[in-house]
Design a protein around this motif. Structure first.
Motif, mmCIF file in Angstrom:
data_model
loop_
_atom_site.group_PDB
_atom_site.id
_atom_site.type_symbol
_atom_site.label_atom_id
_atom_site.label_comp_id
_atom_site.label_asym_id
_atom_site.label_seq_id
_atom_site.Cartn_x
_atom_site.Cartn_y
_atom_site.Cartn_z
ATOM 1 N N TRP A 18 -54.623 17.524 58.234
ATOM 2 C CA TRP A 18 -55.906 18.215 58.270
ATOM 3 C C TRP A 18 -57.084 17.258 58.367
ATOM 4 C CZ3 TRP A 18 -55.689 22.739 60.004
ATOM 5 C CH2 TRP A 18 -54.624 23.601 59.700
ATOM 6 N N LEU A 19 -56.945 16.065 57.825
ATOM 7 C CA LEU A 19 -57.991 15.054 57.996
ATOM 8 C C LEU A 19 -58.106 14.645 59.460
ATOM 9 C CD1 LEU A 19 -57.485 12.750 54.867
ATOM 10 C CD2 LEU A 19 -59.410 14.297 55.326
ATOM 11 N N VAL A 20 -56.950 14.469 60.114
ATOM 12 C CA VAL A 20 -56.962 14.157 61.546
ATOM 13 C C VAL A 20 -57.601 15.301 62.326
ATOM 14 C CG1 VAL A 20 -55.513 13.768 63.583
ATOM 15 C CG2 VAL A 20 -54.976 12.604 61.438
ATOM 16 N N ALA A 21 -57.265 16.536 61.948
ATOM 17 C CA ALA A 21 -57.808 17.707 62.642
ATOM 18 C C ALA A 21 -59.331 17.764 62.509
ATOM 19 C CB ALA A 21 -57.184 18.975 62.076
ATOM 20 N N ILE A 22 -59.844 17.525 61.301
ATOM 21 C CA ILE A 22 -61.289 17.552 61.077
ATOM 22 C C ILE A 22 -61.982 16.466 61.890
ATOM 23 C CG2 ILE A 22 -63.096 17.147 59.349
ATOM 24 C CD1 ILE A 22 -61.178 18.445 57.295
ATOM 25 N N LEU A 23 -61.415 15.262 61.866
ATOM 26 C CA LEU A 23 -62.008 14.158 62.614
ATOM 27 C C LEU A 23 -61.917 14.391 64.118
ATOM 28 C CD1 LEU A 23 -60.781 11.180 60.430
ATOM 29 C CD2 LEU A 23 -63.170 11.735 60.961
ATOM 30 N N PHE A 24 -60.850 15.060 64.552
ATOM 31 C CA PHE A 24 -60.735 15.379 65.976
ATOM 32 C C PHE A 24 -61.895 16.259 66.422
ATOM 33 C CE2 PHE A 24 -59.619 18.808 68.903
ATOM 34 C CZ PHE A 24 -59.465 18.081 70.079
ATOM 35 N N PHE A 25 -62.166 17.324 65.674
ATOM 36 C CA PHE A 25 -63.249 18.225 66.055
ATOM 37 C C PHE A 25 -64.607 17.525 65.998
ATOM 38 C CE2 PHE A 25 -60.082 21.538 65.117
ATOM 39 C CZ PHE A 25 -60.245 22.322 66.252
ATOM 40 N N MET A 26 -64.795 16.663 65.020
ATOM 41 C CA MET A 26 -66.056 15.930 64.931
ATOM 42 C C MET A 26 -66.207 14.952 66.091
ATOM 43 S SD MET A 26 -66.187 15.220 60.807
ATOM 44 C CE MET A 26 -67.737 14.329 60.905
#
Length: 217
Positions: A18-26
């Motif tokens: 989920w950290l990767v997912a959040i950073l991906f969207f950012m």
């Protein structure tokens, strides 16, 4: 007593994901803001143009580092096996949710494996091209032609990555139980047996699982 559910992802693995997912969207939103003037309004999400330029590469590098955590955890499970080829030949049955007669597969199906390696290649491409065009630190070491090619390849890798993530999200919604597994970590034994029978056998030591009986006559 037989546990009714099987642990698919630990808390650390889910947090990493989920950290990767959040950073991906950012990183994606800030990258789009820098990609075309029509999308520059997205820079307001990050405090304006200058801050967007500053934060975008740092978010990208952090995303790559955290993604490596997923690679280290899951790369062995994403090697292709013989049954994967047979599974792909019967993908029409899988799409129709008629998996009777489809060869059993491991923890990840061939589509997920293709996605895994595509994401890794895109991440590597974004990292190296991003370093070349990172004006504050590295672009001074490269010629203008190299920088232009790096910008083109960076945009191409970003485009493929975004498309891959869209497919990833769609597949997660389409296969019921997938998103729940990444939120809570657990899947039912029936789900594991149906979608990932070889993995089910591995974690349960059940060498002869009973497949669901087809309702077709």
């Amino acid at each position: 007593m037989i546990r009714k559910q099987i642990l698919r992802y630990t808390a650390n693995q889910r947090t990493n994901h989920w950290l990767v997912a959040i950073l991906f969207f950012m990183a994606a939103l800030s990258g789009l803001a820098l990609f075309h003037p029509a999308l520059f309004w997205l820079s307001n999400l990050f405090g304006g143009g200058p801050w967007t330029r500053i934060l975008h590469p740092f978010m990208g590098v952090l995303m790559f580092v955290l993604f490596l955590g997923l690679v280290i955890r899951f790369w062995r499970a994403n090697f292709f096996i013989h049954n994967d080829g047979l599974w792909l030949k019967r993908i029409d049955r899988v799409i129709k949710n008629e998996e009777e007669g489809v060869p059993p597969i491991g923890k990840y199906n061939p589509g997920q494996k293709l996605l895994f390696w595509t994401l890794l290649l895109c991440m590597l491409g974004l990292l190296f091209t991003g370093l070349v065009i990172w004006r504050a630190y590295f672009s001074v070491y490269f010629g203008i032609t190299t920088i232009r090619w790096a910008m083109l390849l960076h945009a191409l890798a970003g485009f493929v990555l975004v498309l891959s993530i869209i497919i990833h999200i769609y597949a997660g919604i389409w296969i019921k139980g997938s998103i729940s597994a990444m939120v809570h970590g657990w899947v039912s034994r029936a789900w594991a047996r149906k979608h990932h029978e070889l993995w089910y056998r591995e974690v349960t030591r059940d060498e002869h699982p009973e497949r669901p009986i087809s309702k077709k006559g």
